[in-house]
Design a protein around this motif. Structure first.
Motif, PDB file in Angstrom:
ATOM      1  N   LEU A  25     115.095  10.729  13.719  1.00  9.80           N
ATOM      2  CA  LEU A  25     114.251  12.166  12.884  1.00  9.80           C
ATOM      3  C   LEU A  25     112.941  11.409  12.467  1.00  9.80           C
ATOM      4  CD1 LEU A  25     117.389  13.378  13.512  1.00  9.80           C
ATOM      5  CD2 LEU A  25     116.993  14.121  11.181  1.00  9.80           C
ATOM      6  N   GLU A  26     113.242  10.143  11.810  1.00  7.91           N
ATOM      7  CA  GLU A  26     111.929   9.930  11.070  1.00  7.91           C
ATOM      8  C   GLU A  26     110.605   9.751  12.187  1.00  7.91           C
ATOM      9  OE1 GLU A  26     113.042   6.271   9.613  1.00  7.91           O
ATOM     10  OE2 GLU A  26     114.049   7.254   7.865  1.00  7.91           O
ATOM     11  N   LYS A  27     110.877   9.351  13.361  1.00  8.66           N
ATOM     12  CA  LYS A  27     109.960   9.004  14.368  1.00  8.66           C
ATOM     13  C   LYS A  27     109.170  10.406  14.849  1.00  8.66           C
ATOM     14  CE  LYS A  27     108.775   6.452  18.402  1.00  8.66           C
ATOM     15  NZ  LYS A  27     107.729   5.732  17.723  1.00  8.66           N
ATOM     16  N   LEU A  28     110.361  11.443  14.974  1.00 11.14           N
ATOM     17  CA  LEU A  28     109.954  12.662  15.317  1.00 11.14           C
ATOM     18  C   LEU A  28     108.764  13.639  14.363  1.00 11.14           C
ATOM     19  CD1 LEU A  28     113.286  14.226  17.009  1.00 11.14           C
ATOM     20  CD2 LEU A  28     110.800  13.873  18.164  1.00 11.14           C
ATOM     21  N   GLU A  29     109.443  13.109  13.057  1.00 10.64           N
ATOM     22  CA  GLU A  29     108.701  13.704  11.867  1.00 10.64           C
ATOM     23  C   GLU A  29     107.280  13.201  11.796  1.00 10.64           C
ATOM     24  OE1 GLU A  29     111.160  13.959   8.635  1.00 10.64           O
ATOM     25  OE2 GLU A  29     112.396  15.412   9.369  1.00 10.64           O
ATOM     26  N   ALA A  30     107.181  11.946  12.059  1.00  9.33           N
ATOM     27  CA  ALA A  30     106.041  11.077  11.827  1.00  9.33           C
ATOM     28  C   ALA A  30     105.002  11.658  13.081  1.00  9.33           C
ATOM     29  CB  ALA A  30     106.103   9.579  12.041  1.00  9.33           C
ATOM     30  N   ALA A  31     105.487  12.065  14.060  1.00  5.62           N
ATOM     31  CA  ALA A  31     104.664  12.720  15.129  1.00  5.62           C
ATOM     32  C   ALA A  31     104.321  14.044  14.954  1.00  5.62           C
ATOM     33  CB  ALA A  31     105.428  12.526  16.541  1.00  5.62           C
ATOM     34  N   GLY A  32     104.775  14.765  13.793  1.00  7.34           N
ATOM     35  CA  GLY A  32     104.209  16.002  13.660  1.00  7.34           C
ATOM     36  C   GLY A  32     105.218  17.049  13.786  1.00  7.34           C
ATOM     37  N   TYR A  33     106.415  16.836  14.172  1.00  9.64           N
ATOM     38  CA  TYR A  33     107.493  17.807  14.483  1.00  9.64           C
ATOM     39  C   TYR A  33     108.500  17.829  13.320  1.00  9.64           C
ATOM     40  CZ  TYR A  33     105.197  16.736  18.979  1.00  9.64           C
ATOM     41  OH  TYR A  33     104.151  16.130  19.987  1.00  9.64           O
ATOM     42  N   GLU A  34     109.329  18.930  13.489  1.00 10.76           N
ATOM     43  CA  GLU A  34     110.626  19.103  12.734  1.00 10.76           C
ATOM     44  C   GLU A  34     111.747  18.581  13.498  1.00 10.76           C
ATOM     45  OE1 GLU A  34     111.375  22.883  11.160  1.00 10.76           O
ATOM     46  OE2 GLU A  34     109.423  23.746  11.497  1.00 10.76           O
ATOM     47  N   ALA A  35     112.744  17.979  13.000  1.00 11.47           N
ATOM     48  CA  ALA A  35     113.785  17.395  13.554  1.00 11.47           C
ATOM     49  C   ALA A  35     115.038  17.807  12.469  1.00 11.47           C
ATOM     50  CB  ALA A  35     113.723  16.112  13.987  1.00 11.47           C
ATOM     51  N   TYR A  36     116.245  17.949  13.118  1.00  9.71           N
ATOM     52  CA  TYR A  36     117.598  18.208  12.392  1.00  9.71           C
ATOM     53  C   TYR A  36     118.693  17.854  13.172  1.00  9.71           C
ATOM     54  CZ  TYR A  36     114.536  21.773   9.732  1.00  9.71           C
ATOM     55  OH  TYR A  36     113.604  22.410   8.986  1.00  9.71           O
ATOM     56  N   PHE A  37     119.653  17.379  12.191  1.00 10.66           N
ATOM     57  CA  PHE A  37     121.098  17.498  12.830  1.00 10.66           C
ATOM     58  C   PHE A  37     121.621  18.597  12.760  1.00 10.66           C
ATOM     59  CE2 PHE A  37     120.503  13.147  10.561  1.00 10.66           C
ATOM     60  CZ  PHE A  37     120.548  12.375  11.457  1.00 10.66           C
ATOM     61  N   GLU A  45     106.896  16.308  24.869  1.00 10.36           N
ATOM     62  CA  GLU A  45     106.545  15.878  23.612  1.00 10.36           C
ATOM     63  C   GLU A  45     107.498  14.912  23.207  1.00 10.36           C
ATOM     64  OE1 GLU A  45     103.637  19.357  21.787  1.00 10.36           O
ATOM     65  OE2 GLU A  45     105.884  19.579  21.692  1.00 10.36           O
ATOM     66  N   VAL A  46     108.634  15.202  23.192  1.00 14.71           N
ATOM     67  CA  VAL A  46     109.889  14.195  22.995  1.00 14.71           C
ATOM     68  C   VAL A  46     109.670  13.044  23.735  1.00 14.71           C
ATOM     69  CG1 VAL A  46     112.015  13.814  22.963  1.00 14.71           C
ATOM     70  CG2 VAL A  46     111.324  16.095  22.074  1.00 14.71           C
ATOM     71  N   LYS A  47     109.608  13.049  25.127  1.00 16.43           N
ATOM     72  CA  LYS A  47     109.309  11.869  26.105  1.00 16.43           C
ATOM     73  C   LYS A  47     108.182  11.077  25.702  1.00 16.43           C
ATOM     74  CE  LYS A  47     110.204  12.405  30.490  1.00 16.43           C
ATOM     75  NZ  LYS A  47     110.064  13.288  31.950  1.00 16.43           N
ATOM     76  N   GLN A  48     106.958  11.764  25.127  1.00 20.28           N
ATOM     77  CA  GLN A  48     105.946  10.993  24.944  1.00 20.28           C
ATOM     78  C   GLN A  48     105.897  10.338  23.522  1.00 20.28           C
ATOM     79  OE1 GLN A  48     102.758  14.033  24.675  1.00 20.28           O
ATOM     80  NE2 GLN A  48     102.967  14.384  27.035  1.00 20.28           N
ATOM     81  N   THR A  49     106.907  10.741  22.806  1.00 21.79           N
ATOM     82  CA  THR A  49     107.114  10.046  21.437  1.00 21.79           C
ATOM     83  C   THR A  49     108.045   8.843  21.476  1.00 21.79           C
ATOM     84  OG1 THR A  49     107.082  12.385  20.401  1.00 21.79           O
ATOM     85  CG2 THR A  49     107.934  10.582  19.167  1.00 21.79           C
ATOM     86  N   GLY A  66     116.080  22.056  27.883  1.00 15.81           N
ATOM     87  CA  GLY A  66     115.128  21.430  26.598  1.00 15.81           C
ATOM     88  C   GLY A  66     115.819  20.298  26.440  1.00 15.81           C
ATOM     89  N   THR A  67     116.656  19.634  26.895  1.00 17.04           N
ATOM     90  CA  THR A  67     117.677  18.473  26.453  1.00 17.04           C
ATOM     91  C   THR A  67     116.755  17.291  27.187  1.00 17.04           C
ATOM     92  OG1 THR A  67     119.259  19.834  25.859  1.00 17.04           O
ATOM     93  CG2 THR A  67     119.667  17.403  26.078  1.00 17.04           C
ATOM     94  N   VAL A  68     116.465  16.228  26.233  1.00 12.45           N
ATOM     95  CA  VAL A  68     116.108  14.881  26.625  1.00 12.45           C
ATOM     96  C   VAL A  68     116.876  14.006  25.961  1.00 12.45           C
ATOM     97  CG1 VAL A  68     114.316  13.084  26.733  1.00 12.45           C
ATOM     98  CG2 VAL A  68     113.819  15.706  26.970  1.00 12.45           C
ATOM     99  N   THR A  69     117.602  13.050  26.663  1.00 10.89           N
ATOM    100  CA  THR A  69     118.245  11.798  26.105  1.00 10.89           C
ATOM    101  C   THR A  69     117.262  10.445  25.713  1.00 10.89           C
ATOM    102  OG1 THR A  69     120.387  12.300  27.023  1.00 10.89           O
ATOM    103  CG2 THR A  69     120.359  10.113  26.273  1.00 10.89           C
ATOM    104  N   VAL A  70     117.356  10.277  24.481  1.00 10.84           N
ATOM    105  CA  VAL A  70     116.403   9.344  24.093  1.00 10.84           C
ATOM    106  C   VAL A  70     117.183   7.937  23.687  1.00 10.84           C
ATOM    107  CG1 VAL A  70     114.923   8.370  22.118  1.00 10.84           C
ATOM    108  CG2 VAL A  70     114.456  10.752  23.202  1.00 10.84           C
TER     109      VAL A  70
END
Length: 396
Positions: free
Chosen positions: A17-29, A56-60, A72-76
Motif C-alpha cells: 500500500l505504501e508503494k502504491l501511495e508513494a506512486a500517487g495512487y489510492e490503495a486499500y485493503f 500502472e500497477v505493473k510499472q510500480t 483489473g487484477t494483477v498479482t504482485v
C-alpha cells in the motif's frame, strides 16, 4: 472507526500500500479480509484495491503476474509475498448471471464498493487502519446480518451465485439473512440454474462444513435453492433430515455420504449423482465405500473380515454418520476390533499368487480361491500370518 492493532498478514502487506501511495495512487485493503479482521476470524491472505490501472500497477512493481488483468487484477510479488491488486471498477451487463459483459475501471473507491455482494463484504481499510463503510456493514456485523448491497434482486441478477454465497456465509459466520435479501433469494432462486455446477458445488461444500451448517441448510431448502441443484429437485422432504442432525459433518466425504443416504440412492446411482456434482472419481469411490459400510453396519453384525474390508477411514466415517443420524452403533467396540485385526491390508499377507505357484498350484480360479481362504483365515485369526502355517491351513 479505526483499528489500532493489525495482525501480521496486514502488516506484511503494508509496504505494498505504501508503494502504491508513494506512486500517487489510492490503495486499500478490501472485502473479506477486513470483515474477518473485525469479527476476529482467521485471515490467510488480503485483497488490495487501488486507483491505479493494471499497467500502472505493473510499472510500480518489478515483478507481477497477469492473473486477471482483463478484470483489473494483477498479482504482485513484493517483499517475499504475493498480493492480488485489483483496480477500482464497476461492472455491467451480466447476460449469463455470473460474469459481467463490461468492466469499467474507475478512480473512486465508492463506486467499487457499490458493486460488491453484501454489506459486510463492502468494507475497506486504509493504511492508517481507518475503516471505510458506505453501507452500514459495521452495523450488520454487529447485528449478525447478511444483507445485499443496495437492491438485492439487482445483486443476484448480476451474479446468481451470490445466493449460494449468502447461505454459505450463514453457515460459516452464524449470521441471519436480512429480510429483503432472503425474499430476493426466494423470488430469484431459479437463476442459480444458470451457474456452473463447479461453482455451486464449491459453495455447497463450504456451507456443509461450516459451524452453523444445519441452520444454513434449512435456508438452502426453504428458499428453493436446493431445487436448482443436481439431483436435489423435489427432494426437500428427504433432505429435511439434515437440519435435524445431531451435528454438522466435519469432512467432505462424510457430507456427500450423508446426502446419498438421505436421498436413499441405490448403489448403482451413486456414481452418476456424484458425477452430476462434478466430484472427482476418488471422492465418488470413497463415498460409495462409506455408504456401503454404513449400510452393512446398520443391517447386521459385522464380522472381522467385514471390518477388514471396510478399512479404518471408512469405518470411522460410517460411525460418524450413524451418530449424526441418531443411529449410534457400538463404535468403540467396532474400532477396537478393527485395531486388533492381525493385518489391515491384503499386501500384509505373507503369501501371494507367486508363492502358491511355487507350491505347485497352477494359475487358475482355484488359485484365487486359495488366496481368499488364506486372507480370510489370517484376518479372522484362524491361522497365523506365516507361510508354513498358511500352507498347513490350506492343506497344500
Amino acid at each position: 472507526m479505526k483499528i489500532s492493532y493489525l495482525p501480521e498478514v496486514f502488516t506484511a502487506a503494508m509496504p505494498v500500500l505504501e508503494k502504491l501511495e508513494a506512486a500517487g495512487y489510492e490503495a486499500y485493503f478490501v472485502g473479506g479480509c477486513v470483515r474477518d479482521l473485525l469479527i476476529k476470524r482467521p485471515i490467510h491472505d488480503v485483497d488490495i484495491a487501488t486507483s491505479a490501472y493494471p499497467e500502472e500497477v505493473k510499472q510500480t512493481f518489478a515483478k507481477s503476474i497477469d492473473t486477471g488483468i482483463q478484470h483489473g487484477t494483477v498479482t504482485v510479488l513484493y517483499g517475499g509475498g504475493s498480493y492480488e491488486i485489483t483496480t477500482f471498477r464497476t461492472e455491467s451487463g451480466y447476460q449469463d448471471f455470473r460474469r459481467p459483459d463490461k468492466v469499467t475501471f474507475v478512480q473512486n473507491l465508492d463506486e467499487d464498493l457499490k458493486r460488491r455482494d453484501f454489506t459486510i463484504n463492502a468494507l475497506a481499510m486504509n493504511r492508517q487502519g481507518e475503516i471505510v463503510d458506505l453501507f452500514d456493514g459495521l452495523g450488520d456485523l454487529d447485528r449478525h446480518l447478511i444483507k445485499a448491497v443496495g437492491n438485492a434482486e439487482e445483486r443476484f441478477h448480476e451474479d446468481a451465485l451470490r445466493m449460494m454465497r449468502a447461505v454459505r456465509f450463514m453457515s460459516q459466520l452464524s449470521f441471519q439473512l436480512e429480510g429483503k435479501t432472503r425474499q430476493a433469494i426466494v423470488a430469484n432462486h431459479e437463476l442459480l440454474s444458470k451457474i456452473s455446477v463447479e461453482r455451486i458445488r464449491e459453495e455447497f461444500v463450504k456451507l456443509a462444513l461450516g459451524p452453523d451448517s444445519r441452520r444454513a441448510f434449512r435456508e438452502f431448502l426453504d428458499t428453493g435453492l436446493s431445487e436448482e441443484c443436481p439431483g436435489l429437485k423435489g427432494q426437500k422432504a428427504r433432505l429435511a433430515i439434515f437440519p435435524d442432525l445431531k451435528a454438522g459433518p466435519d469432512e467432505e466425504a462424510v457430507f456427500w455420504s450423508l446426502i446419498v443416504i438421505m436421498l436413499n440412492l441405490p448403489v448403482g446411482q451413486i456414481a452418476a449423482f456424484m458425477r452430476e456434482w462434478k466430484n472427482s472419481n476418488a471422492m465418488s469411490q470413497q463415498v460409495k465405500k462409506i455408504v456401503a459400510a454404513f449400510d452393512l453396519l446398520s443391517q447386521r453384525a459385522a464380522s472381522d473380515f467385514d471390518l477388514f474390508a471396510i478399512g479404518r477411514e471408512n469405518l470411522q466415517a460410517a460411525l460418524k454418520i450413524a451418530d449424526l443420524l441418531g443411529q449410534p452403533l457400538p463404535g468403540r467396540s467396532l474400532q477396537d476390533r478393527y485395531e486388533r485385526l492381525p493385518i489391515k491390508q491384503s499386501s500384509e499377507l505373507t503369501i501371494d499368487g507367486q508363492w502358491l505357484i511355487r507350491q505347485g498350484i497352477k494359475p487358475s480360479p482355484a488359485l484365487g480361491q486359495l488366496l481368499r481362504r488364506a486372507l480370510t483365515g489370517v484376518v479372522e485369526g484362524k491361522v497365523d500370518n506365516d507361510p508354513d502355517a498358511i500352507a498347513a491351513f490350506l492343506q497344500i
